[in-house]
Design a protein around this motif. Structure first.
Motif, mmCIF file in Angstrom:
data_model
loop_
_atom_site.group_PDB
_atom_site.id
_atom_site.type_symbol
_atom_site.label_atom_id
_atom_site.label_comp_id
_atom_site.label_asym_id
_atom_site.label_seq_id
_atom_site.Cartn_x
_atom_site.Cartn_y
_atom_site.Cartn_z
ATOM 1 N N ILE A 269 -8.282 15.633 30.579
ATOM 2 C CA ILE A 269 -8.595 14.379 30.279
ATOM 3 C C ILE A 269 -7.666 13.340 30.278
ATOM 4 C CG2 ILE A 269 -10.589 14.990 29.011
ATOM 5 C CD1 ILE A 269 -9.042 14.704 26.500
ATOM 6 N N PRO A 270 -7.789 12.076 30.572
ATOM 7 C CA PRO A 270 -6.811 11.087 30.581
ATOM 8 C C PRO A 270 -6.655 10.614 29.200
ATOM 9 C CG PRO A 270 -9.121 10.062 31.239
ATOM 10 C CD PRO A 270 -8.939 11.442 31.133
ATOM 11 N N GLY A 271 -5.216 10.260 29.108
ATOM 12 C CA GLY A 271 -4.587 9.715 27.837
ATOM 13 C C GLY A 271 -4.097 8.207 27.812
ATOM 14 N N THR A 272 -4.204 7.701 28.909
ATOM 15 C CA THR A 272 -3.571 6.299 28.867
ATOM 16 C C THR A 272 -4.756 5.689 30.000
ATOM 17 O OG1 THR A 272 -1.565 6.904 28.322
ATOM 18 C CG2 THR A 272 -1.896 4.923 29.736
ATOM 19 N N ALA A 273 -4.919 4.431 29.458
ATOM 20 C CA ALA A 273 -5.479 3.476 30.588
ATOM 21 C C ALA A 273 -4.645 2.189 30.625
ATOM 22 C CB ALA A 273 -7.166 2.949 29.933
ATOM 23 N N ILE A 274 -4.564 1.727 31.722
ATOM 24 C CA ILE A 274 -3.563 0.636 32.111
ATOM 25 C C ILE A 274 -4.505 -0.366 32.794
ATOM 26 C CG2 ILE A 274 -1.343 -0.412 33.011
ATOM 27 C CD1 ILE A 274 -0.398 2.549 33.150
ATOM 28 N N PHE A 275 -4.537 -1.497 32.231
ATOM 29 C CA PHE A 275 -5.440 -2.703 32.870
ATOM 30 C C PHE A 275 -4.584 -3.746 33.331
ATOM 31 C CE2 PHE A 275 -7.839 -0.795 29.506
ATOM 32 C CZ PHE A 275 -9.192 -0.845 29.782
ATOM 33 N N VAL A 276 -4.947 -4.041 34.741
ATOM 34 C CA VAL A 276 -4.075 -4.924 35.324
ATOM 35 C C VAL A 276 -4.987 -6.170 35.565
ATOM 36 C CG1 VAL A 276 -2.701 -5.373 37.659
ATOM 37 C CG2 VAL A 276 -2.647 -3.381 36.325
ATOM 38 N N ALA A 277 -4.687 -7.285 34.972
ATOM 39 C CA ALA A 277 -5.749 -8.539 35.080
ATOM 40 C C ALA A 277 -4.705 -9.688 35.613
ATOM 41 C CB ALA A 277 -6.157 -8.765 33.992
ATOM 42 N N GLN A 278 -5.423 -10.798 36.101
ATOM 43 C CA GLN A 278 -4.969 -11.974 36.416
ATOM 44 C C GLN A 278 -5.741 -13.093 35.877
ATOM 45 O OE1 GLN A 278 -4.973 -12.845 40.686
ATOM 46 N NE2 GLN A 278 -3.055 -13.527 40.865
ATOM 47 N N ARG A 279 -4.898 -14.120 35.441
ATOM 48 C CA ARG A 279 -5.548 -15.311 34.951
ATOM 49 C C ARG A 279 -5.958 -16.090 35.832
ATOM 50 N NH1 ARG A 279 -5.137 -20.559 33.741
ATOM 51 N NH2 ARG A 279 -5.168 -21.322 31.507
ATOM 52 N N GLY A 280 -7.264 -16.750 35.822
ATOM 53 C CA GLY A 280 -7.733 -17.571 36.846
ATOM 54 C C GLY A 280 -7.317 -18.976 36.748
#
Length: 280
Positions: A269-280
């Motif tokens: 099972i995954p242990g980490t989530a990495i979110f890559v987001a950009q400001r509008g």
């Protein structure tokens, strides 16, 4: 955290005398409890995990994903960068070496003292350090070109929707916001590195915080759960576009455990989530 301010994991903690339970915990209680916990435990945390984190390495998670390889931040040279939940500011030192201008922010004064200790031991120009709550950032609008957090602040904040809005406010248009946190699916499983940690024991949809409290009922440590959908909605509502969601796999050569993270669990099972987001 992991700052990294990596989340230490419930199995990592020394305060066994405190009662662990699931109960509501509002922003003020969570912030106070976690500030005091990190101030008390920063020395042990840096002693135990400092070798893994390094002094100037940007590692995203217990799986060992390194920004030097992942390049989730994009080109950082010449950018004003805010590291949130910086701990001893290992990531900020890596950013400095890449030509960025980072500011390292953390809720814990003791963690920031470790950042200054490392700076002094390296005989280098001290990093800019700021003690503050990530949900109330003490910066003007549009102050930064990039924000990042390796297991810092997000798992410990009671109001991450507000945190996302604050990050959006201090970023310039087009800036990235990249953060890692415990993968939400882990909340359905016991936080144990062995076989016990492979059997779901709770609901993924139960967002009740995990709280450790003393005999008087005062919280001494708090973590907050959001589902993947919750995180995406918070980002979008704050004005971000989600560019990527990274779920690092456990590497074959990594044999060490970190709290509830282990080779056994990492294979399933995954242990980490990495979110890559950009400001509008």
């Amino acid at each position: 955290m992991m700052t990294l301010d990596t989340t230490p994991g419930k199995a990592d903690r020394e305060e066994a005398e405190d009662l662990a339970l699931r109960r509501p915990a509002e922003a003020a209680e969570s912030s106070r409890a976690n500030r005091l916990w990190w101030d008390r435990n920063a020395d042990e945390y840096q002693d135990e995990h400092g070798a893994f984190l390094g002094d100037d390495r940007f590692v995203w998670c217990p799986e060992g994903l390194d920004e030097a390889d992942a390049r989730l931040l994009g080109e950082v040279r010449g950018l004003d960068v805010l590291e949130i939940g910086a701990g001893a500011a290992q990531c900020s030192r890596w950013l400095t070496a890449q030509g960025a201008r980072p500011v390292a922010l953390d809720l814990s004064y003791r963690q920031l003292q470790h950042a200054r200790r490392i700076d002094l031991s390296r005989d280098q120009r001290p990093l800019p350090l700021v003690q503050a709550d990530a949900a109330v950032l003490p910066f003007a609008d549009g102050s930064f070109d990039l924000a990042c957090s390796a297991y810092g602040a997000v798992p410990f904040s009671a109001d991450t929707a507000r945190l996302m809005r604050e990050v959006h406010r201090v970023l310039r248009p087009g800036a990235r916001w990249v953060f890692s946190t415990t993968h939400p699916i882990r909340w359905a499983f016991p936080d144990e590195p062995g076989e016990e940690g492979l059997t779901a024991s709770g609901s993924y949809f139960d967002r009740t915080p995990y709280v450790e409290q003393d005999e008087q009922g005062r919280a001494s440590y708090v973590e907050h759960h959001r589902t993947l959908g919750d995180r995406v909605r918070e980002l979008v509502a704050a004005g971000f576009t989600l560019l990527d969601l990274v779920e690092p796999e456990w590497p074959a050569g990594l044999t060490s455990e970190w709290g509830g993270w282990s080779p056994l669990r990492g294979r399933h099972i995954p242990g980490t989530a990495i979110f890559v987001a950009q400001r509008g």
